[in-house]
Design an enzyme around this catalytic site. Structure first.
Site, mmCIF file in Angstrom:
data_model
loop_
_atom_site.group_PDB
_atom_site.id
_atom_site.type_symbol
_atom_site.label_atom_id
_atom_site.label_comp_id
_atom_site.label_asym_id
_atom_site.label_seq_id
_atom_site.Cartn_x
_atom_site.Cartn_y
_atom_site.Cartn_z
ATOM 1 N N ARG A 102 0.811 -1.225 0.000
ATOM 2 C CA ARG A 102 0.000 0.000 0.000
ATOM 3 C C ARG A 102 0.849 1.281 0.000
ATOM 4 O O ARG A 102 0.479 2.293 0.600
ATOM 5 C CB ARG A 102 -0.956 0.035 1.201
ATOM 6 C CG ARG A 102 -2.050 -0.991 1.166
ATOM 7 C CD ARG A 102 -2.957 -0.777 -0.047
ATOM 8 N NE ARG A 102 -4.164 -1.545 0.069
ATOM 9 C CZ ARG A 102 -4.284 -2.815 -0.313
ATOM 10 N NH1 ARG A 102 -3.256 -3.449 -0.866
ATOM 11 N NH2 ARG A 102 -5.436 -3.442 -0.164
ATOM 12 N N SER A 137 -11.074 -0.264 2.303
ATOM 13 C CA SER A 137 -10.380 -0.459 3.575
ATOM 14 C C SER A 137 -9.965 0.901 4.125
ATOM 15 O O SER A 137 -9.233 1.627 3.464
ATOM 16 C CB SER A 137 -9.111 -1.287 3.391
ATOM 17 O OG SER A 137 -9.423 -2.571 2.956
ATOM 18 N N GLU A 147 -5.557 4.008 5.942
ATOM 19 C CA GLU A 147 -5.130 3.694 4.581
ATOM 20 C C GLU A 147 -5.653 4.752 3.604
ATOM 21 O O GLU A 147 -5.058 4.992 2.556
ATOM 22 C CB GLU A 147 -5.650 2.298 4.230
ATOM 23 C CG GLU A 147 -5.041 1.663 3.013
ATOM 24 C CD GLU A 147 -5.997 1.678 1.856
ATOM 25 O OE1 GLU A 147 -5.696 2.372 0.877
ATOM 26 O OE2 GLU A 147 -7.043 1.009 1.924
HETATM 27 N N1 EPU Z 1 -11.728 -10.204 9.291
HETATM 28 C C1 EPU Z 1 -12.440 -10.228 10.463
HETATM 29 N N2 EPU Z 1 -13.384 -9.267 10.661
HETATM 30 C C2 EPU Z 1 -13.678 -8.337 9.731
HETATM 31 C C3 EPU Z 1 -12.941 -8.312 8.527
HETATM 32 C C4 EPU Z 1 -11.965 -9.271 8.315
HETATM 33 O O1 EPU Z 1 -12.239 -11.066 11.321
HETATM 34 O O2 EPU Z 1 -14.561 -7.519 9.955
HETATM 35 C C5 EPU Z 1 -10.750 -11.246 9.027
HETATM 36 C C6 EPU Z 1 -11.249 -12.174 7.927
HETATM 37 O O3 EPU Z 1 -12.024 -13.217 8.432
HETATM 38 C C7 EPU Z 1 -9.974 -12.692 7.305
HETATM 39 C C8 EPU Z 1 -8.967 -11.557 7.564
HETATM 40 O O4 EPU Z 1 -9.555 -10.688 8.536
HETATM 41 O O5 EPU Z 1 -9.533 -13.848 7.950
HETATM 42 C C9 EPU Z 1 -8.642 -10.777 6.315
HETATM 43 O O6 EPU Z 1 -9.849 -10.268 5.782
HETATM 44 P P1 EPU Z 1 -10.090 -10.077 4.217
HETATM 45 O O7 EPU Z 1 -9.653 -11.274 3.474
HETATM 46 O O8 EPU Z 1 -11.467 -9.591 4.051
HETATM 47 O O9 EPU Z 1 -9.059 -8.994 3.779
HETATM 48 P P2 EPU Z 1 -8.618 -7.661 4.511
HETATM 49 O O10 EPU Z 1 -7.278 -7.887 5.110
HETATM 50 O O11 EPU Z 1 -9.696 -7.174 5.382
HETATM 51 C C10 EPU Z 1 -7.361 -6.781 2.400
HETATM 52 C C11 EPU Z 1 -7.264 -5.495 1.635
HETATM 53 C C12 EPU Z 1 -8.486 -5.306 0.752
HETATM 54 C C13 EPU Z 1 -8.572 -6.485 -0.202
HETATM 55 C C14 EPU Z 1 -8.651 -7.764 0.629
HETATM 56 C C15 EPU Z 1 -8.652 -9.024 -0.212
HETATM 57 C C16 EPU Z 1 -5.950 -4.033 3.056
HETATM 58 C C17 EPU Z 1 -5.951 -2.871 3.969
HETATM 59 N N3 EPU Z 1 -7.146 -4.401 2.580
HETATM 60 O O12 EPU Z 1 -8.479 -6.662 3.259
HETATM 61 O O13 EPU Z 1 -8.325 -4.135 -0.001
HETATM 62 O O14 EPU Z 1 -9.687 -6.367 -1.056
HETATM 63 O O15 EPU Z 1 -7.509 -7.854 1.493
HETATM 64 O O16 EPU Z 1 -7.366 -9.343 -0.627
HETATM 65 O O17 EPU Z 1 -4.879 -4.575 2.762
HETATM 66 C C18 EPU Z 1 -8.775 -1.787 -0.039
HETATM 67 O O18 EPU Z 1 -7.575 -1.587 -0.011
HETATM 68 O O19 EPU Z 1 -9.606 -0.825 -0.095
HETATM 69 C C19 EPU Z 1 -9.288 -3.148 -0.001
HETATM 70 C C20 EPU Z 1 -10.573 -3.414 0.037
#
Ligand code: EPU
Length: 337
Positions: free
Chosen positions: A164, A237, A333
């Protein structure tokens, strides 16, 4: 170049709060970029370039020139048996561009389907999702360097891509990105390591997925848990996933066995910020018209008329409670102005 004054920014960003720009203009070609630079210099005014405003939060009026990037065009530079190089205008819509590549059968960006925003914004925070970051397909970025007053083309290595982040994120007022060269594969290796992608393919009984199958799976996954910014105000995010040391990770894991994290090196772990926020009880919480999205705690949403300041204050409360519970400092972010 036409400049308007005291322009509401409401239509130009996805939180749709009603802060104003002292000056506002559009950029449709390279000459406009030079004109914007000269005008800002003559009037001693800061410049803020916006794409489709899907990753920004205005907490106050912008006391300078907001310029909306609208340089368009997708041009083929070279094509070999294995690769295609395309030059794409910074103002093109990101998802439209990804769809164009998927339809042509050119692979590399399909995991980044349905990410809001413009092509020009993509390298700034090195957009990433489902195991792919845009840096993997970028050959070079062409930009106007406001410091030197000249156009420059930066090769991938010179863009200093990280999670990022990039040179453009580190030096936010220096470059106006005008076009990007992407290198795509005609026999792509599909990235399906993310469990959710495999689940969707399995559900649909797809054994040998095509580019379009991957793209459709991502679209399905994203639409199910991320709010559509054209319907519910949000900037994706809102926070980054923080990195902590292995020692801190071990300590936390002992106290919170459910902690979601993955190793990124021998000494560091990346922690799911969504899990931290959810564990602090924020998921689905609303204060006035601002809320923590009920399906994904990493996203802050607006349910009506809000000010950017309210969103900022809400995010500060989240940061505070996460810090108190886990001793982890979340970073925003989104770009805050
Ligand atoms: N999780 C929770 N609670 C929540 C959200 C997530 O427990 O409310 C847990 C999920 O169960 C999972 C882990 O956190 O085990 C990761 O969640 P997720 O796969 O949804 O991905 P993220 O880390 O929340 C990142 C990116 C997203 C991208 C997704 C998919 C960042 C800051 N965000 O989200 O990017 O779409 O991975 O790869 O790195 C963005 O940058 O705007 C964005 C949406």
């Amino acid at each position: 170049m036409q400049i308007s004054t005291n322009t509401s920014l409401k239509p130009y960003h996805s939180f749709a709060s009603d802060e104003h720009a002292k000056f506002f203009t559009n950029i449709i070609n390279e000459q406009d970029v030079v004109a914007v630079s000269n005008w800002a210099k003559e009037n001693n005014t800061p410049i803020l370039i916006i794409g489709s405003g899907t990753n920004m939060l205005f907490t106050t009026n912008f006391n300078g020139l907001v310029a909306k990037m609208e340089i368009m065009g997708i041009k083929k530079i070279t094509e070999t048996a294995s690769d295609v190089i395309l030059e794409v205008g910074a103002g093109e819509n990101w998802h439209h561009f990804v769809m164009y590549c998927v339809h042509k059968g050119w692979g590399g960006l399909e995991n980044l389907s349905l990410i809001p925003g413009t092509v020009g914004a993509s390298p700034i925070q090195n957009i990433g999702a489902y195991g792919v970051e845009v840096e993997a397909c970028i050959n070079s970025v062409t930009a106007f360097d406001l410091l030197n007053g000249a156009f420059t083309t930066l090769k991938n290595e010179a863009c200093l891509f990280k999670y990022r982040s990039s040179l453009f994120k580190q030096q936010p007022n220096r470059y106006i990105i005008t076009s990007i060269q992407f290198q795509l594969k005609k026999q792509p290796i599909l990235k399906t390591d993310y469990g959710v992608i495999r689940d969707v393919l399995h559900e649909k009984n797809i054994k040998n997925p095509s580019l379009a199958d991957i793209s459709n799976a991502i679209i399905q996954i994203r639409s199910n848990k991320l709010p559509d910014p054209s319907k519910i105000g949000n900037a994706g995010s809102f926070f980054k996933n923080p990195t902590i040391s292995i020692d801190k990770y071990n300590l936390l894991k002992e106290n919170f066995p459910g902690l979601i994290a993955y190793p990124i090196s021998d000494i560091e772990y990346k922690i799911a910020a969504g899990w931290l926020i959810e564990t602090c009880g924020w998921k689905g919480v609303k204060k006035g018209n601002v809320g923590c999205y009920e399906k994904q705690a990493l996203v802050i949403v607006s349910y009506g008329i809000i000010s950017g300041k309210e969103v900022y204050d809400f995010s500060a409360e989240i940061i505070q409670t996460v810090f108190e519970k886990f001793d982890i400092q979340l970073e925003r972010e989104v770009n805050v102005y």
